[in-house]
Design a protein around this motif. Sequence first.
Motif, PDB file in Angstrom:
ATOM      1  N   SER A  18      -5.686   5.548  -3.851  1.00 11.06           N
ATOM      2  CA  SER A  18      -4.567   5.281  -2.957  1.00 11.06           C
ATOM      3  C   SER A  18      -3.695   6.520  -2.796  1.00 11.06           C
ATOM      4  CB  SER A  18      -3.736   4.120  -3.501  1.00 11.06           C
ATOM      5  OG  SER A  18      -2.582   3.927  -2.721  1.00 11.06           O
ATOM      6  N   CYS A  21      -5.404   9.033  -0.523  1.00 10.48           N
ATOM      7  CA  CYS A  21      -5.346   8.640   0.888  1.00 10.48           C
ATOM      8  C   CYS A  21      -3.975   8.922   1.489  1.00 10.48           C
ATOM      9  CB  CYS A  21      -5.690   7.158   1.045  1.00 10.48           C
ATOM     10  SG  CYS A  21      -7.415   6.758   0.733  1.00 10.48           S
ATOM     11  N   VAL A  40     -11.894   3.749   3.259  1.00 11.70           N
ATOM     12  CA  VAL A  40     -10.559   3.299   2.865  1.00 11.70           C
ATOM     13  C   VAL A  40      -9.570   4.379   3.266  1.00 11.70           C
ATOM     14  CG1 VAL A  40      -9.109   2.648   0.909  1.00 11.70           C
ATOM     15  CG2 VAL A  40     -11.522   2.024   0.920  1.00 11.70           C
TER      16      VAL A  40
END
Length: 90
Positions: A18, A21, A40
């Motif tokens: 996460s 990203c 993702v």
Amino acid sequence: MPKITSSADLRNNYNEISNFCHQYKEPVFITKNGKGDLAVMSIEAYEEITARFELYGALKQGLDDIEAGRVVSAEDAKEMFRKKYPGANI
């Protein structure tokens, strides 16, 4: 270079993926059983991509309209605008 990781890494290192990203505004490609399965990305990156696609679609529609002759002069467009919005100052 794209970041590629396994579905097991996604489960075990979610926060790390996460953070990547969000920091790099790039997708992480997730593999399952050694084959590509998912991409993702952060919500911000997704919204930027979809906005770009919408813009490209609108530009394509405009170019198609020009090619098909579905155009009006600037003066005619101003007049149509003034009729639709009488108080507008253009």
